[in-house]
Design a protein around this motif. Structure first.
Motif, mmCIF file in Angstrom:
data_model
loop_
_atom_site.group_PDB
_atom_site.id
_atom_site.type_symbol
_atom_site.label_atom_id
_atom_site.label_comp_id
_atom_site.label_asym_id
_atom_site.label_seq_id
_atom_site.Cartn_x
_atom_site.Cartn_y
_atom_site.Cartn_z
ATOM 1 N N GLU A 45 44.879 -20.140 63.138
ATOM 2 C CA GLU A 45 44.145 -21.267 62.569
ATOM 3 C C GLU A 45 45.112 -22.361 62.136
ATOM 4 N N THR A 104 39.263 -32.110 58.454
ATOM 5 C CA THR A 104 40.267 -33.090 58.892
ATOM 6 C C THR A 104 39.720 -34.507 58.789
ATOM 7 N N PHE A 164 46.585 -27.527 55.736
ATOM 8 C CA PHE A 164 45.394 -26.709 55.485
ATOM 9 C C PHE A 164 45.789 -25.499 54.633
ATOM 10 N N ASP A 185 34.075 -27.031 58.615
ATOM 11 C CA ASP A 185 35.029 -26.331 59.473
ATOM 12 C C ASP A 185 36.312 -27.169 59.535
ATOM 13 N N PHE A 186 37.289 -26.717 60.314
ATOM 14 C CA PHE A 186 38.588 -27.411 60.305
ATOM 15 C C PHE A 186 38.467 -28.849 60.802
ATOM 16 N N ALA A 219 39.105 -20.096 58.223
ATOM 17 C CA ALA A 219 37.755 -20.480 58.667
ATOM 18 C C ALA A 219 36.687 -19.858 57.769
#
Lengths: 267, 267
Positions: B54, B181, B210, B176-177, B214
């Motif tokens: 991740e 972002t 990060f 979510d990522f 997740a």
């Protein structure tokens, strides 16, 4: 030749790449000090005849440890705008075409515009009253710097990880973009300000924003830099830290030279 | 399909590149909102079959404005280690092979290790008591987000530039990522907290670290994120800002999800 200049020395090759060699003097535990590597990556762009302006941003990603040997830098000019340029540069070793280190950088012609400093310069005692960092055996690079701490709190269980230090080359040398970059990595891992146990760590990525031009760095000269840094989040195998490097302008007032961040692997 | 997913949608091409299209819904003044571009760059790596782990770090350099049209992403896997991977990815438009946007990213298998949070979560009033950001005409993207400010101080001459806000997708969507972002770019330029005059600005480089996996993002779900940011140095045509994004863990306690920085051109 100053040992820093010797360490970042690059030889242009016929194919446009640059050849360098790791420096024993700036060795860390399992590879070179990250700061000297970051400075070398930047130097590969500073010496490029196509370069426009001065560095504004540099991000260096450390994909694997360098071995003690020659390396090749492959700069790539990505885009030239009217007053700015974007670059990438990779470091390779041996026959492999896999990058050991990769960097992105942005250069610009700097202009006088409205200025203000939100960050507060740190209150510092005189360098003469501070003590050189006391480090584990086996690291060469800290001997290449004056690393003068008003208070040495590493290896303790502190409630927070802010620290400040005076830093400059052990053998004085006029500040420039390469040496400022190297000094941006001189902030010891904040983990060791929060936890006394030693565990292996390694920088994954380092970021530098430059806030001055070459003249301002020359104006600062050989004096100590006031460096302050703090950890932020330590979670799930990594932590990050953020820091500021302050110099003096020609009138002797504090001048913010760089802000810098990194994310670090920890076991 | 949620408009965010539509905006970052990518189509794999036979040559290994990915095809996407800019989104009118996430338009800024002279190009797309930087957050949606950064999220799309990360998405180009998240969908790659070779991906390991991740995201830990993402740096996105904005070399030129995107035009409203198709684009191609060219991911490059730079190195795979035992538990981590280093990538670069470029965005191209039209026939040109010059990158419009370039990014470096590091991914890893995250592990449970000793954790601590040095940064202090911001004290926030309830989202219901905050007001949606009031912005100049001509920007579409702020309508795609709840941007709830306890105090709206932009366009004033403030003594400092710290601000906080609750942020989430206007149409709720599980975090979510990619969406995290994008939200990392929702911190309005600190310049406009220090100086009432409007001048053209543009992000040069954006950095995200990060701090969660997740599962932690899914645990946070659709709730508002507590976002806090501050400018640092405004000097010679550029300024930088640094920020933190806080969510909630499964037990409802504040969870640091990302720390982020950017450097911005200003006229």
């Amino acid at each position: 030749m100053h040992p820093f200049d010797e360490a970042i020395r690059l030889e242009p090759m016929p194919d446009g790449s640059l050849r360098g060699h790791t420096s024993e003097l700036y060795w860390n535990f399992v590879g070179p000090y990250g700061g000297i590597t970051a400075a070398t990556m930047l130097q590969g762009l500073l010496v490029d005849a196509r370069r426009l302006g001065e560095p504004v941003q540099l991000t260096v990603n450390f994909a694997a440890p360098l071995t003690e040997s020659e390396f090749r830098l492959k700069p790539r000019l990505q885009r030239t705008n009217r007053n700015s340029q974007h670059w990438s540069i990779d470091l390779l070793q041996g026959e492999s075409e896999e990058a050991v280190i990769s960097a992105l950088a942005m250069f610009a012609n700097r202009r006088d515009t409205w200025s203000v400093t939100d960050a507060e310069p740190p209150a510092m005692p005189a360098p003469e009253t501070c003590k050189q960092a006391v480090l584990r055996e086996g690291m060469a690079w800290p001997k290449m710097y004056a690393l003068l701490y008003p208070e040495w709190r590493f290896g303790q269980d502190n409630p927070e990880s802010y620290s400040k230090a005076w830093v400059r080359d052990a053998t004085p040398r006029t500040l420039d973009f390469a040496s400022l970059t190297s000094i941006c990595d001189s902030f010891f891992p904040r983990l060791f300000l929060r936890r006394p146990q030693f565990v292996p760590i390694g920088t994954v990525s380092m970021n530098v924003y430059f806030h001055s031009d070459a003249q301002a760095l020359a104006d600062h000269g050989e004096a100590h830099l006031a460096c302050e840094g703090k950890g932020q989040i330590y979670s799930r195998g990594f932590f990050d830290q953020e820091a500021r490097v302050w110099g003096r302008n020609a009138a002797g007032a504090p001048a913010p030279l760089a802000t810098t961040q990194k994310v670090v692997y920890k076991e």
